[in-house]
Design an enzyme around this catalytic site. Structure first.
Site, mmCIF file in Angstrom:
data_model
loop_
_atom_site.group_PDB
_atom_site.id
_atom_site.type_symbol
_atom_site.label_atom_id
_atom_site.label_comp_id
_atom_site.label_asym_id
_atom_site.label_seq_id
_atom_site.Cartn_x
_atom_site.Cartn_y
_atom_site.Cartn_z
ATOM 1 N N LEU A 43 12.686 8.378 1.172
ATOM 2 C CA LEU A 43 13.339 7.294 0.442
ATOM 3 C C LEU A 43 12.882 7.307 -1.002
ATOM 4 O O LEU A 43 11.678 7.381 -1.279
ATOM 5 C CB LEU A 43 13.009 5.940 1.076
ATOM 6 N N VAL A 76 8.143 7.272 1.887
ATOM 7 C CA VAL A 76 8.676 6.462 0.804
ATOM 8 C C VAL A 76 7.973 6.877 -0.485
ATOM 9 O O VAL A 76 6.737 6.924 -0.530
ATOM 10 C CB VAL A 76 8.430 4.965 1.081
ATOM 11 N N CYS A 77 8.744 7.171 -1.522
ATOM 12 C CA CYS A 77 8.149 7.539 -2.812
ATOM 13 C C CYS A 77 7.305 6.372 -3.318
ATOM 14 O O CYS A 77 7.815 5.259 -3.506
ATOM 15 C CB CYS A 77 9.244 7.886 -3.816
ATOM 16 N N ILE A 78 6.036 6.630 -3.545
ATOM 17 C CA ILE A 78 5.120 5.558 -3.920
ATOM 18 C C ILE A 78 5.455 4.961 -5.284
ATOM 19 O O ILE A 78 5.395 3.740 -5.461
ATOM 20 C CB ILE A 78 3.641 6.018 -3.845
ATOM 21 N N ALA A 90 8.465 2.790 -4.863
ATOM 22 C CA ALA A 90 8.111 1.639 -4.035
ATOM 23 C C ALA A 90 7.314 0.605 -4.836
ATOM 24 O O ALA A 90 7.605 -0.595 -4.765
ATOM 25 C CB ALA A 90 7.320 2.091 -2.814
#
Length: 130
Positions: free
Chosen positions: A38, A76-78, A81
């Site tokens: 994501l 999830v791309c930090i 996010a």
């Protein structure tokens, strides 16, 4: 065949619905999903705080159920996010926020995880606005 699926659209978008249906069809067809990634507004699909209106599908919940049922690697791309307030316990503590909002089954990691997954898959399929 091995697939990596990247979602850039939010959970209330047609892109999210198409990505989920594609992922379901991929597994039903006997293929493998190396990783779900994501990025951008797609990270909202990993938020435990997403609430869909009663007359709409709850795609964020459907994604959580899907990755749990099939024991998939949901990343999830930090950076995306953090920008959107989707935090795990560690990041919430680090930035002094009141609590985590990352849904069960997802993990925060860097964009390198998308690159690695693309290298390990036969196909990278992207859904969304970017």
């Amino acid at each position: 065949m091995k697939f990596t699926i990247a979602l850039f659209g939010p959970p209330y978008s047609p892109a999210s619905r198409r990505a989920l249906r594609f992922a379901e069809a991929t597994l039903a067809g006997g293929h493998e999903i190396v990783r779900l990634f994501l990025y951008g507004d797609g990270v909202y699909s990993a938020s435990a705080n997403q609430v869909a209106p009663q007359d709409e599908q709850d795609l964020a919940a459907q994604w959580r159920e899907f990755i749990a049922r099939h024991q998939l690697d949901g990343v999830v791309c930090i950076a995306a996010a953090l920008r959107r307030g989707v935090l795990d316990e560690q990041e919430a503590s680090r930035y002094g926020r009141p609590g985590a909002s990352l849904g069960e089954g997802w993990e925060l990691s860097g964009l390198g995880q998308l690159h690695e997954a693309a290298q390990n898959a036969g196909r990278l399929v992207c859904f969304g606005d970017h």
